[in-house]
Design an enzyme around this catalytic site. Structure first.
Site, PDB file in Angstrom:
ATOM      1  N   VAL A   1       0.830  -1.214   0.000  1.00 53.62           N
ATOM      2  CA  VAL A   1       0.000   0.000   0.000  1.00 53.62           C
ATOM      3  C   VAL A   1       0.858   1.255   0.000  1.00 53.62           C
ATOM      4  CG1 VAL A   1      -1.647   1.342   1.355  1.00 53.62           C
ATOM      5  CG2 VAL A   1      -1.999  -1.091   1.044  1.00 53.62           C
TER       6      VAL A   1
ATOM      7  N   THR B   1      -0.915  -4.149   9.689  1.00 52.61           N
ATOM      8  CA  THR B   1      -1.729  -4.416  10.895  1.00 52.61           C
ATOM      9  C   THR B   1      -2.093  -5.903  10.870  1.00 52.61           C
ATOM     10  OG1 THR B   1      -3.677  -3.724   9.644  1.00 52.61           O
ATOM     11  CG2 THR B   1      -2.688  -2.082  11.119  1.00 52.61           C
TER      12      THR B   1
ATOM     13  N   ASN C   1     -14.559  -5.106   3.114  1.00 58.22           N
ATOM     14  CA  ASN C   1     -13.822  -6.368   2.933  1.00 58.22           C
ATOM     15  C   ASN C   1     -14.651  -7.550   3.420  1.00 58.22           C
ATOM     16  OD1 ASN C   1     -11.627  -5.262   1.693  1.00 58.22           O
ATOM     17  ND2 ASN C   1     -10.158  -5.782   3.296  1.00 58.22           N
TER      18      ASN C   1
ATOM     19  N   LEU D   1     -18.531 -13.119  -7.642  1.00 60.52           N
ATOM     20  CA  LEU D   1     -19.451 -14.268  -7.612  1.00 60.52           C
ATOM     21  C   LEU D   1     -18.729 -15.528  -8.072  1.00 60.52           C
ATOM     22  CD1 LEU D   1     -22.702 -12.717  -9.181  1.00 60.52           C
ATOM     23  CD2 LEU D   1     -22.182 -13.067  -6.754  1.00 60.52           C
TER      24      LEU D   1
ATOM     25  N   GLY E   1     -14.703 -20.981  -5.998  1.00 59.02           N
ATOM     26  CA  GLY E   1     -13.350 -21.517  -6.166  1.00 59.02           C
ATOM     27  C   GLY E   1     -12.894 -22.205  -4.896  1.00 59.02           C
TER      28      GLY E   1
ATOM     29  N   GLY F   1      -7.872 -15.876  -0.198  1.00 59.53           N
ATOM     30  CA  GLY F   1      -6.618 -15.808   0.557  1.00 59.53           C
ATOM     31  C   GLY F   1      -6.185 -14.360   0.574  1.00 59.53           C
TER      32      GLY F   1
ATOM     33  N   CYS G   1      -5.454  -9.708   3.423  1.00 59.04           N
ATOM     34  CA  CYS G   1      -6.480  -8.874   4.071  1.00 59.04           C
ATOM     35  C   CYS G   1      -7.820  -9.532   4.362  1.00 59.04           C
ATOM     36  CB  CYS G   1      -6.666  -7.607   3.263  1.00 59.04           C
ATOM     37  SG  CYS G   1      -5.188  -6.602   3.419  1.00 59.04           S
TER      38      CYS G   1
ATOM     39  N   LYS H   1      -3.618 -15.058  -5.665  1.00 52.21           N
ATOM     40  CA  LYS H   1      -4.407 -14.668  -6.844  1.00 52.21           C
ATOM     41  C   LYS H   1      -3.437 -14.375  -7.964  1.00 52.21           C
ATOM     42  CE  LYS H   1      -5.790 -10.299  -7.103  1.00 52.21           C
ATOM     43  NZ  LYS H   1      -6.304  -8.951  -6.825  1.00 52.21           N
TER      44      LYS H   1
HETATM   45  N1  LIG Z   1      -1.945  -5.327   0.659  1.00 51.30           N
HETATM   46  C1  LIG Z   1      -3.106  -4.856   0.245  1.00 51.30           C
HETATM   47  O1  LIG Z   1      -3.608  -5.221  -0.831  1.00 51.30           O
HETATM   48  C2  LIG Z   1      -3.864  -3.866   1.061  1.00 51.30           C
HETATM   49  C3  LIG Z   1      -3.492  -3.617   2.384  1.00 51.30           C
HETATM   50  N2  LIG Z   1      -4.225  -2.712   3.119  1.00 51.30           N
HETATM   51  C4  LIG Z   1      -3.805  -2.393   4.493  1.00 51.30           C
HETATM   52  O2  LIG Z   1      -2.660  -1.550   4.412  1.00 51.30           O
HETATM   53  C5  LIG Z   1      -1.767  -1.822   5.490  1.00 51.30           C
HETATM   54  C6  LIG Z   1      -0.409  -2.181   4.925  1.00 51.30           C
HETATM   55  O3  LIG Z   1      -0.555  -3.363   4.200  1.00 51.30           O
HETATM   56  P1  LIG Z   1       0.643  -3.848   3.259  1.00 51.30           P
HETATM   57  O4  LIG Z   1       1.154  -2.709   2.445  1.00 51.30           O
HETATM   58  O5  LIG Z   1       0.182  -5.083   2.568  1.00 51.30           O
HETATM   59  O6  LIG Z   1       1.743  -4.221   4.371  1.00 51.30           O
HETATM   60  P2  LIG Z   1       3.246  -4.708   4.139  1.00 51.30           P
HETATM   61  O7  LIG Z   1       3.519  -5.639   5.249  1.00 51.30           O
HETATM   62  O8  LIG Z   1       3.404  -5.130   2.726  1.00 51.30           O
HETATM   63  O9  LIG Z   1       4.092  -3.364   4.331  1.00 51.30           O
HETATM   64  C7  LIG Z   1       4.191  -2.725   5.569  1.00 51.30           C
HETATM   65  C8  LIG Z   1       5.527  -1.980   5.572  1.00 51.30           C
HETATM   66  O10 LIG Z   1       5.609  -1.171   6.750  1.00 51.30           O
HETATM   67  C9  LIG Z   1       6.941  -1.196   7.221  1.00 51.30           C
HETATM   68  N3  LIG Z   1       6.960  -0.802   8.634  1.00 51.30           N
HETATM   69  C10 LIG Z   1       6.430  -1.458   9.686  1.00 51.30           C
HETATM   70  N4  LIG Z   1       6.645  -0.759  10.816  1.00 51.30           N
HETATM   71  C11 LIG Z   1       7.318   0.384  10.465  1.00 51.30           C
HETATM   72  C12 LIG Z   1       7.824   1.503  11.179  1.00 51.30           C
HETATM   73  N5  LIG Z   1       7.677   1.613  12.502  1.00 51.30           N
HETATM   74  N6  LIG Z   1       8.449   2.499  10.487  1.00 51.30           N
HETATM   75  C13 LIG Z   1       8.582   2.399   9.144  1.00 51.30           C
HETATM   76  N7  LIG Z   1       8.132   1.356   8.407  1.00 51.30           N
HETATM   77  C14 LIG Z   1       7.511   0.354   9.071  1.00 51.30           C
HETATM   78  C15 LIG Z   1       7.398  -2.630   6.978  1.00 51.30           C
HETATM   79  O11 LIG Z   1       8.805  -2.709   6.918  1.00 51.30           O
HETATM   80  C16 LIG Z   1       6.738  -2.927   5.610  1.00 51.30           C
HETATM   81  O12 LIG Z   1       7.604  -2.592   4.547  1.00 51.30           O
HETATM   82  C17 LIG Z   1      -2.434  -2.925   6.305  1.00 51.30           C
HETATM   83  O13 LIG Z   1      -3.172  -2.337   7.344  1.00 51.30           O
HETATM   84  C18 LIG Z   1      -3.377  -3.574   5.300  1.00 51.30           C
HETATM   85  O14 LIG Z   1      -4.495  -4.189   5.918  1.00 51.30           O
HETATM   86  C19 LIG Z   1      -5.317  -2.064   2.608  1.00 51.30           C
HETATM   87  C20 LIG Z   1      -5.709  -2.290   1.306  1.00 51.30           C
HETATM   88  C21 LIG Z   1      -4.988  -3.170   0.434  1.00 51.30           C
HETATM   89  O1  LIG Z   2      -7.820  -4.740   1.979  1.00 53.40           O
HETATM   90  C1  LIG Z   2      -7.228  -5.302   1.096  1.00 53.40           C
HETATM   91  O2  LIG Z   2      -6.100  -5.820   1.161  1.00 53.40           O
HETATM   92  C2  LIG Z   2      -7.867  -5.507  -0.262  1.00 53.40           C
HETATM   93  O3  LIG Z   2      -8.435  -6.834  -0.246  1.00 53.40           O
HETATM   94  C3  LIG Z   2      -9.049  -7.202  -1.493  1.00 53.40           C
HETATM   95  O4  LIG Z   2      -8.111  -7.172  -2.532  1.00 53.40           O
HETATM   96  P1  LIG Z   2      -7.057  -8.406  -2.719  1.00 53.40           P
HETATM   97  O5  LIG Z   2      -7.064  -9.225  -1.480  1.00 53.40           O
HETATM   98  O6  LIG Z   2      -5.791  -7.795  -3.178  1.00 53.40           O
HETATM   99  O7  LIG Z   2      -7.607  -9.285  -3.940  1.00 53.40           O
HETATM  100  P2  LIG Z   2      -9.062  -9.695  -4.454  1.00 53.40           P
HETATM  101  O8  LIG Z   2      -9.048  -9.557  -5.919  1.00 53.40           O
HETATM  102  O9  LIG Z   2     -10.122  -9.002  -3.693  1.00 53.40           O
HETATM  103  O10 LIG Z   2      -9.122 -11.282  -4.105  1.00 53.40           O
HETATM  104  C4  LIG Z   2      -9.110 -11.640  -2.760  1.00 53.40           C
HETATM  105  C5  LIG Z   2      -9.273 -13.164  -2.699  1.00 53.40           C
HETATM  106  O11 LIG Z   2     -10.623 -13.516  -3.054  1.00 53.40           O
HETATM  107  C6  LIG Z   2     -10.626 -14.508  -4.058  1.00 53.40           C
HETATM  108  N1  LIG Z   2     -11.809 -14.291  -4.892  1.00 53.40           N
HETATM  109  C7  LIG Z   2     -12.047 -13.059  -5.408  1.00 53.40           C
HETATM  110  C8  LIG Z   2     -13.168 -12.851  -6.174  1.00 53.40           C
HETATM  111  C9  LIG Z   2     -14.086 -13.910  -6.400  1.00 53.40           C
HETATM  112  O12 LIG Z   2     -15.099 -13.772  -7.081  1.00 53.40           O
HETATM  113  N2  LIG Z   2     -13.802 -15.137  -5.852  1.00 53.40           N
HETATM  114  C10 LIG Z   2     -12.689 -15.350  -5.112  1.00 53.40           C
HETATM  115  O13 LIG Z   2     -12.454 -16.472  -4.647  1.00 53.40           O
HETATM  116  C11 LIG Z   2      -9.302 -14.346  -4.793  1.00 53.40           C
HETATM  117  O14 LIG Z   2      -8.900 -15.566  -5.382  1.00 53.40           O
HETATM  118  C12 LIG Z   2      -8.364 -13.935  -3.652  1.00 53.40           C
HETATM  119  O15 LIG Z   2      -7.885 -15.084  -2.996  1.00 53.40           O
HETATM  120  C13 LIG Z   2     -10.140  -6.210  -1.844  1.00 53.40           C
HETATM  121  O16 LIG Z   2     -10.694  -6.566  -3.120  1.00 53.40           O
HETATM  122  C14 LIG Z   2      -9.573  -4.798  -1.907  1.00 53.40           C
HETATM  123  O17 LIG Z   2     -10.598  -3.863  -2.201  1.00 53.40           O
HETATM  124  C15 LIG Z   2      -8.917  -4.472  -0.571  1.00 53.40           C
HETATM  125  O18 LIG Z   2      -8.334  -3.186  -0.604  1.00 53.40           O
END
Ligand SMILES: NC(=O)C1=CN([C@@H]2O[C@H](COP(=O)(O)OP(=O)(O)OC[C@H]3O[C@@H](n4cnc5c(N)ncnc54)[C@H](O)[C@@H]3O)[C@@H](O)[C@H]2O)C=CC1
Ligand SMILES: O=C(O)[C@H]1O[C@H](OP(=O)(O)OP(=O)(O)OC[C@H]2O[C@@H](n3ccc(=O)[nH]c3=O)[C@H](O)[C@@H]2O)[C@H](O)[C@@H](O)[C@@H]1O
Length: 440
Positions: free
Chosen positions: A11, A86, A208, A250, A253, A257, A260, A320
């Site tokens: 992110v 988180t 979510n 919909l 599968g 996973g 999030c 995915k």
């Molecule tokens: N991965 C996704 O698709 C999405 C994630 N989110 C949310 O966004 C947040 C971040 O998720 P990700 O980017 O996947 O996490 P991530 O684990 O990929 O990245 C987190 C980063 O923060 C750094 N970090 C941790 N503590 C720190 C500190 N004290 N100072 C500086 N850097 C620090 C870590 O080294 C790491 O590079 C989570 O709350 C997640 O739920 C929301 C939407 C999509």
């Molecule tokens: O908070 C987050 O991290 C993110 O989580 C999901 O995004 P993401 O997990 O990256 O991927 P998705 O495309 O949503 O797929 C999530 C999982 O659901 C599965 N899935 C998705 C769609 C579907 O129809 N069926 C299904 O089994 C996928 O295979 C995958 O394992 C949400 O779609 C995002 O909007 C959100 O920001």
């Protein structure tokens, strides 16, 4: 504007790169020196289509930089994004230790007034907690304003989702912060919905959890379809024509996973539980998903009686397609279960093999190509619907394999394709295909 982004994961990095592309001056901060070092070399530590060239362009334009130093990173920041992880704790609640650590570091290094934007997914009430924690420890008496700005990007389409998402949610208690954020995002043609902070924090979890609910619902429908001879792919099309249902999410599968859905559904259970609400529907969504992740193994045991000694190729390992992220990927539970049942397991993923080696059992071998994975295999499990997997020539597959028996966890092929290729094909929510004909 001058922006600091703390946490350069999926992110934070995407947020920093895209904000610099919008013309803002961005500095991304991470505590991981290795990550910052490769970023400074113009290399993205994550696989995300389109991200790296955009990152390099903005680094070259002088709008994007990376540092491990909070002091350097915050020195001129007007807006500070918190995008640290988180992750789930043992009991499923969100681990806020990284958030707390960042709050303390901001308090120690903030030199001037700033808007602090929590983009990480955090339990309702966390923005207030962070504000109080920072204000309680500020080294310099400066004003801070809190904004909740949850992220909705999907991995594999993160840049696209950032520039063309459905909505931007802003949660704040004061008008000025709201207008600052609306100005920040003004170049994007995306509707901005501004509300109070607690509602904004809840919008993220509720979104979510609802998407996960749709997935578990369709997986249960698929299980009933199999028993009734209905086809879940057709059912999904028919349902999706109703605008109130929508035609996305919909897809039946082997379950969801990723980093999030699994963590946020469990965190929401805890958030509700903490206020003495038993979220029964969400509990079922989580349980259904856990069962669905290993449903292919049940099908294989029903077909063969045992998988001991069978060579099983796992096609696709990431949670995915179009990502290298292995967090909570169904392949993890499936590989562990197959190894425990005595199968020989070989895995293939176009980009996630390297990450998979750290989380799959040590007995799993890895192939560099689909042909190598399927060569002389008794069984193929399709776990991730990568384009190259969906494009496989099933007749060719039948020649590579010792026994051409496929279990498709993502319904990549039509029953007609399988029948025409002469492979035995078992999938989700549909009839099975024998080598000669459809099973009735
Ligand atoms: N991965 C996704 O698709 C999405 C994630 N989110 C949310 O966004 C947040 C971040 O998720 P990700 O980017 O996947 O996490 P991530 O684990 O990929 O990245 C987190 C980063 O923060 C750094 N970090 C941790 N503590 C720190 C500190 N004290 N100072 C500086 N850097 C620090 C870590 O080294 C790491 O590079 C989570 O709350 C997640 O739920 C929301 C939407 C999509
Ligand atoms: O908070 C987050 O991290 C993110 O989580 C999901 O995004 P993401 O997990 O990256 O991927 P998705 O495309 O949503 O797929 C999530 C999982 O659901 C599965 N899935 C998705 C769609 C579907 O129809 N069926 C299904 O089994 C996928 O295979 C995958 O394992 C949400 O779609 C995002 O909007 C959100 O920001």
């Amino acid at each position: 504007m001058n922006i600091a982004v703390i946490g350069t994961g999926y992110v934070g990095l995407v947020t920093g790169v895209c904000l610099s592309e919008l013309g803002h001056r961005v500095i991304c901060i991470d505590q991981n020196p290795d990550k910052i070092s490769i970023l400074r070399d113009g290399i993205s530590p994550i696989y995300e289509p389109g991200l790296e060239p955009l990152m390099i362009d903005n680094m070259d334009a002088g709008r994007l930089d990376f540092t491990t130093s909070m002091e350097e990173g915050l020195s001129s920041a007007e807006i500070i994004y918190i995008t640290v992880g988180t992750p789930p704790r043992e009991d499923g609640s969100a681990d806020l230790s990284h958030i707390s650590q960042v709050a303390d570091e901001i308090a120690a290094h903030l030199q001037k007034e700033a808007v602090i934007v929590i983009k990480s997914t955090v339990p309702v009430g966390t923005n207030e907690y962070v504000k109080n924690r920072i204000e309680g420890m500020l080294a310099n008496p400066v004003r801070i304003r809190m904004v909740s700005n949850p992220e909705f990007l999907r991995e594999g389409s993160a840049v696209q989702d950032t520039f063309h998402g459905d909505r931007i949610i802003i949660g704040t208690e004061d008008e000025e912060s709201a207008s600052i954020m609306e100005k920040l995002y003004s170049h994007l043609q995306i509707p901005v919905y501004t509300t109070d902070i607690r509602s904004s924090e809840m919008i993220k979890y509720a979104s979510n959890a609802f998407l996960a609910t749709k997935i578990s619902f369709m997986n249960e429908i698929s299980n009933v379809c199999e028993k009734l001879g209905a086809d879940v792919e057709s059912v999904a099309i028919g349902m999706g024509l109703d605008k109130r249902i929508g035609n996305q999410f919909l897809k039946a599968g082997i379950g969801y996973g990723g980093s999030c859905f699994p963590k946020d559904t469990k965190a929401l259970m805890q958030i509700a539980g903490n206020v003495h609400y038993d979220f029964k529907l969400l509990k079922s969504v989580i349980e259904v998903n856990a069962d669905q992740q290993t449903i292919l193994i049940g099908k294989a045991l029903e077909r063969f009686g045992t998988v001991r000694g069978k060579r099983i190729a796992l096609l696709g390992l990431a949670f995915k397609p179009n990502t290298d992220d292995m967090r909570e990927a169904p392949s993890i539970a499936i590989a562990r279960h197959l190894i425990n049942l005595g199968a020989e397991v070989i895995g293939y993923d176009p980009v996630a093999n390297g990450h998979a080696e750290h989380v799959l059992p040590v007995q799993v071998r890895y192939a560099e190509t689909l042909q190598e994975a399927l060569w002389q295999a008794d069984v193929g499990f399709i776990l991730t619907e990568w384009a190259e997997i969906c494009a496989l020539d099933l007749h060719q597959v039948s020649l590579w394999m010792r026994e051409a028996v496929l279990f498709d966890g993502r319904n990549c092929f039509s029953l007609g394709q399988a029948a025409a290729a002469g492979v035995e094909y078992h999938s989700i929510g549909r009839k099975s295909v024998a080598k000669e004909r459809l099973f009735v």
